[in-house]
Design an enzyme around this catalytic site. Structure first.
Site, PDB file in Angstrom:
ATOM      1  N   TRP A 340      -4.460   0.582  -0.582  1.00 11.43           N
ATOM      2  CA  TRP A 340      -4.016  -0.784  -0.940  1.00 11.43           C
ATOM      3  C   TRP A 340      -3.767  -1.606   0.312  1.00 11.43           C
ATOM      4  O   TRP A 340      -3.670  -2.828   0.259  1.00 11.43           O
ATOM      5  CB  TRP A 340      -2.757  -0.733  -1.815  1.00 11.43           C
ATOM      6  N   ASP A 341      -3.650  -0.920   1.459  1.00 11.37           N
ATOM      7  CA  ASP A 341      -3.455  -1.607   2.731  1.00 11.37           C
ATOM      8  C   ASP A 341      -4.471  -2.742   2.889  1.00 11.37           C
ATOM      9  O   ASP A 341      -4.177  -3.790   3.468  1.00 11.37           O
ATOM     10  CB  ASP A 341      -3.658  -0.631   3.905  1.00 11.37           C
ATOM     11  N   GLU A 479       7.216   5.707  -1.463  1.00 13.07           N
ATOM     12  CA  GLU A 479       6.616   7.016  -1.760  1.00 13.07           C
ATOM     13  C   GLU A 479       7.584   8.188  -1.589  1.00 13.07           C
ATOM     14  O   GLU A 479       7.200   9.336  -1.785  1.00 13.07           O
ATOM     15  CB  GLU A 479       5.374   7.220  -0.884  1.00 13.07           C
ATOM     16  N   LYS A 591      11.481   4.431   1.336  1.00 13.67           N
ATOM     17  CA  LYS A 591      10.541   4.542   2.459  1.00 13.67           C
ATOM     18  C   LYS A 591      10.136   3.171   3.009  1.00 13.67           C
ATOM     19  O   LYS A 591      10.096   2.946   4.205  1.00 13.67           O
ATOM     20  CB  LYS A 591       9.296   5.292   1.986  1.00 13.67           C
ATOM     21  N   GLN A 592       9.791   2.270   2.104  1.00 16.38           N
ATOM     22  CA  GLN A 592       9.223   0.986   2.557  1.00 16.38           C
ATOM     23  C   GLN A 592       9.479  -0.071   1.491  1.00 16.38           C
ATOM     24  O   GLN A 592       9.873   0.265   0.373  1.00 16.38           O
ATOM     25  CB  GLN A 592       7.733   1.145   2.786  1.00 16.38           C
TER      26      GLN A 592
HETATM   27  O1  IFM Z   1      -0.904   2.978   1.944  1.00 15.93           O
HETATM   28  C1  IFM Z   1       0.044   3.460   2.834  1.00 15.93           C
HETATM   29  C2  IFM Z   1       1.295   3.797   2.056  1.00 15.93           C
HETATM   30  O2  IFM Z   1       1.856   2.658   1.464  1.00 15.93           O
HETATM   31  C3  IFM Z   1       2.315   4.406   2.967  1.00 15.93           C
HETATM   32  N1  IFM Z   1       1.776   5.570   3.603  1.00 15.93           N
HETATM   33  C4  IFM Z   1       0.588   5.294   4.396  1.00 15.93           C
HETATM   34  C5  IFM Z   1      -0.505   4.666   3.549  1.00 15.93           C
HETATM   35  C6  IFM Z   1      -1.710   4.313   4.429  1.00 15.93           C
HETATM   36  O3  IFM Z   1      -1.334   3.376   5.387  1.00 15.93           O
END
Ligand code: IFM
Length: 735
Positions: A340-341, A479, A591-592
């Site tokens: 999705w990046d 995640e 995580k984010q």
């Molecule tokens: O897509 C990301 C995910 O959101 C977090 N871990 C790394 C992946 C690739 O950059």
């Protein structure tokens, strides 16, 4: 050292070898080559990746982008002493190896030309200045050019130069090239190679040009042809050599070796200066649309150019069947897989400044709808469910297991099963592109099918229970918490997706009735299906705490242990690394950006300011930023919420991810999403660029207090719009 357009290394920093090797990658949207040295250096990770060339090696869990033969080698000896970079310590101990007495390397972001100036003393005492320059032509993506200038500063040394193509390359030990053939004629050397599993062929040819005779010799042990020249260089005299290389693959043409040989003839007839000029002209056009100017903060200015440079060197210009992996083309991280990046982080700066390239990336997804349909079907659903990790085939390529840990065990990776929000993320990218570009043809022919068939998937995927619709077994952007039920990010984005699908159907009906009819029939968009979409929009469960007036990341989240993330500052490791994975997943450490990501994507359509501020106050202090995707999104959202200081701090954090290697893994490649995220934090966050109620581009700036102004250009419906945003805070301060 950084100047506004230049990334400089001075003096040589062997301890930052891999870091700089990644940062100094050059590329042209067709391929990219890391900043490895012409003469080689122990510990380098010499890598050239060509878009679309994947292979699944024996014994590996998943396919990966393949390391192409190395076109860089140019080995120079000075009075018999091989030129190489030597550590200061090594230098004194082994004078017979010569000594590096001067070094400066510069990547010019404006022209994508990498230059290295060195001063070298041979064992004989002769001193030479050697200047290397290289670029991957943007004017002709199959041409790679190198120039070497050698000046005899002291003494009259005997110089020998050898150049070749090194086909003994692997992906950190994994062998992908099976059948390898080498060829040469009187002037040129060529390599043809075929990937073992996928059967892609590559053809690479090189020529070395010198004022002195070049002969071709066979290096039998290495099974390669070497171009060699030697001469004496009188004191203070100089000479210039050129190495041109050309690359094609079977994705481009039937006989890549022949095509490379022909292109090579063209290249050396054109000559280095003319090639360089044409290349720089194309880069000028790139920056004409994609540069952002920040007055009042040189670090931010440099960081913006740096991230945009890295997006531009890997964005496909002429190919709509490839996409950009999480680590761009600059390293082996994530094996060149597309996440999705791309659509939510890397795509937006291209949508707004290089729409043709954005279209190419979206076409990659369109052409992989069959992979998405296969995935949905295999999981028992209708419609299209995009894979979490994608390569050339479009099938799910997320590994099910991680690499072995210290104790030999492997962790199960669930993202390929459960991180299903990617289908909506792609839809977001399609619609954002359409709204800004006005590319109705793309929408009618391709984009609408993506939006609608992924909507079909969601309509079928949701679970009708508890008098509402729910989604179980999901992974949201955070995640650390896997296989949870009712991720607010996913549930809310599904509602958004279905609303958009309706709006799109309405638009198609009025503006493209034939396409409307075709899609309704093809995707079976019958009345029952549409009625269910309406029902889902109305009855989807959006976890929300009425009392606290906040979105709940997922039910049960607040029942877990609270860990005060800010108490761990200052830190260089993630909180997950500090407290351990097993504990982290049972806590409220995020995580984010997750709910904050939802706030970035939906803005005030998600909720009024009070709720948004409550969400921020709840989730920001719980966020680890364990992923590089996180800080830029926080900067963006904080800027929109007018939380000036924190927005500036998060922006700085995001800007340093690659430049300062603050995650310690830049050797694996550039963080593509953090790069695109930084641009969005600036343009969408600080400058507040948006489409207003009349669908016109408008800004709503909240710049960091010390910035004077920001200027940028975006494309809106095929026209360039230029914005300069002045900082009222600074004006007041200066008054
Ligand atoms: O897509 C990301 C995910 O959101 C977090 N871990 C790394 C992946 C690739 O950059």
């Amino acid at each position: 050292m950084r100047r506004l357009w230049n990334l400089e290394e001075f003096p040589f920093h062997p301890e930052k070898l891999s870091h700089n090797e990644t940062l100094m990658t050059i590329g042209n949207g067709y391929l990219a080559t890391r900043g490895s040295f012409e003469e080689g250096f122990t510990g380098e990770s010499v890598t050239t990746m060509v878009h679309g060339i994947y292979d699944h090696a024996d014994g590996m869990l998943v396919p990966e982008l393949v390391n192409a033969p190395n076109w860089l080698p140019i080995k120079i000896t000075v009075d018999g002493t091989p030129f190489k970079l030597i550590n200061q310590n090594e230098m004194n101990l082994t004078p017979k190896n010569g000594a590096l007495i001067g070094y400066r390397r510069n990547l010019n972001l404006k022209t994508a030309v990498l230059t290295r100036e060195t001063l070298f003393r041979a064992e004989s005492g002769a001193i030479v200045r050697i200047v290397f320059e290289r670029f991957a032509s943007l004017a002709d993506e199959h041409i790679l050019a190198q120039r070497v200038q050698i000046v005899a500063v002291d003494g009259s040394p005997e110089i020998e130069v050898e150049a070749y193509i090194d086909h003994s390359v692997t992906n950190m030990g994994a062998q992908h090239w099976g059948k390898i053939e080498t060829k040469h004629d009187q002037n040129t050397v060529s390599v043809g190679a075929t990937t073992i599993q996928s059967g892609y062929r590559i053809g690479m040819s090189s020529v070395l040009l010198s004022d002195h005779k070049v002969e071709i010799l066979m290096d039998t042990p290495h099974k390669r042809a070497v171009m060699r020249t030697h001469f004496t260089l009188p004191r203070e005299a100089s000479t210039t050599l050129y190495k041109f290389s050309s690359v094609y693959t079977s994705r481009d043409i039937g006989d890549p070796v022949l095509a490379a040989q022909r292109k090579l003839q063209e290249a050396y007839k054109t000559g280095y200066d003319a090639l360089l000029q044409a290349h720089c002209k194309e880069w000028e056009l790139y920056w004409d649309s994609s540069d952002v100017q920040i007055e009042g903060d040189e670090s931010a200015q440099f960081a913006l150019r740096f991230v945009m440079y890295h997006i531009l060197i890997c964005a496909p210009r002429h190919d709509d069947d490839v996409s950009i992996g999480a680590k761009t083309l600059s390293g082996f991280g994530y094996k060149g897989h597309v996440f999705w990046d791309t659509e939510l982080f890397i795509l937006p700066p291209l949508t707004l400044t290089q729409p043709q390239m954005a279209r190419n990336l979206l076409m990659y997804r369109y052409k992989r709808l069959s992979g998405a349909r296969n995935k949905a079907k295999a999981s028992g659903y209708q419609g299209a469910m995009y894979p979490w990790e994608s390569t050339d085939t479009g099938e799910e390529t997320t590994p099910s297991w991680g690499d072995p840990q210290q104790d030999g065990t492997r962790i199960r990776i669930w993202t390929g099963d459960s991180e299903q929000h990617i289908s909506t993320d792609i839809t977001y990218g399609v619609l954002q592109y359409w709204h800004w570009s006005g590319d109705d043809n793309f929408l009618k022919q391709y984009g609408a099918e993506i939006v609608l068939d992924t909507a079909v998937f969601w309509g079928n995927r949701v679970e009708d229970k508890n008098s509402r619709y729910e989604l179980s077994q999901q992974i949201g952007p955070d995640e650390y918490h896997e296989n949870i039920d009712n991720s607010v990010f996913t549930n809310r984005m599904v509602v958004w997706h279905l609303e958009q699908a309706f709006a799109l159907l309405g638009w198609l009906k009025n503006n493209a009735p034939a396409d409307y009819q075709r899609l309704v029939k093809q995707l079976d968009l019958n009345d029952d299906r549409l009625a269910k979409w309406i029902d889902i929009i109305q009855k989807m469960y959006i976890p929300f705490d009425e009392q606290k007036q906040i979105h709940i990341q997922f039910p049960g989240f607040f029942e877990m242990e609270y860990v005060p993330v800010p108490h761990y500052e200052p830190r260089t490791a993630s909180v997950q690394a500090i407290i351990g994975h097993h504990r982290t997943i049972q806590t409220q450490v995020i995580k984010q950006a997750d709910v904050v990501m939802l706030m970035a994507l939906l803005g005030d359509k998600l909720a009024g300011r009070d709720v948004l501020i409550n969400n921020w106050n709840t989730y920001f202090p719980r966020t680890d930023h364990g992923s590089s995707l996180s800080p830029a999104i926080h900067a963006w959202v904080a800027a929109r919420l007018q939380l000036g200081d924190i927005a500036a701090e998060m922006f700085e954090h995001a800007a340093e991810i690659d430049l300062n290697d603050n995650k310690g893994n830049v050797r694996d490649g550039i963080h593509g999403a953090a790069s695109g995220g930084l641009w969005q934090a600036l343009v969408l966050g600080f400058c507040g660029l948006h489409l207003d109620d009349n669908g016109q581009p408008a800004v709503d700036p909240h710049l960091p207090a010390h910035w004077k102004s920001v200027s940028f250009t975006v494309y809106y419906r095929g026209e360039k719009r230029h914005f300069t945003v002045n900082n009222p805070v600074v004006e007041t301060l200066n008054a």
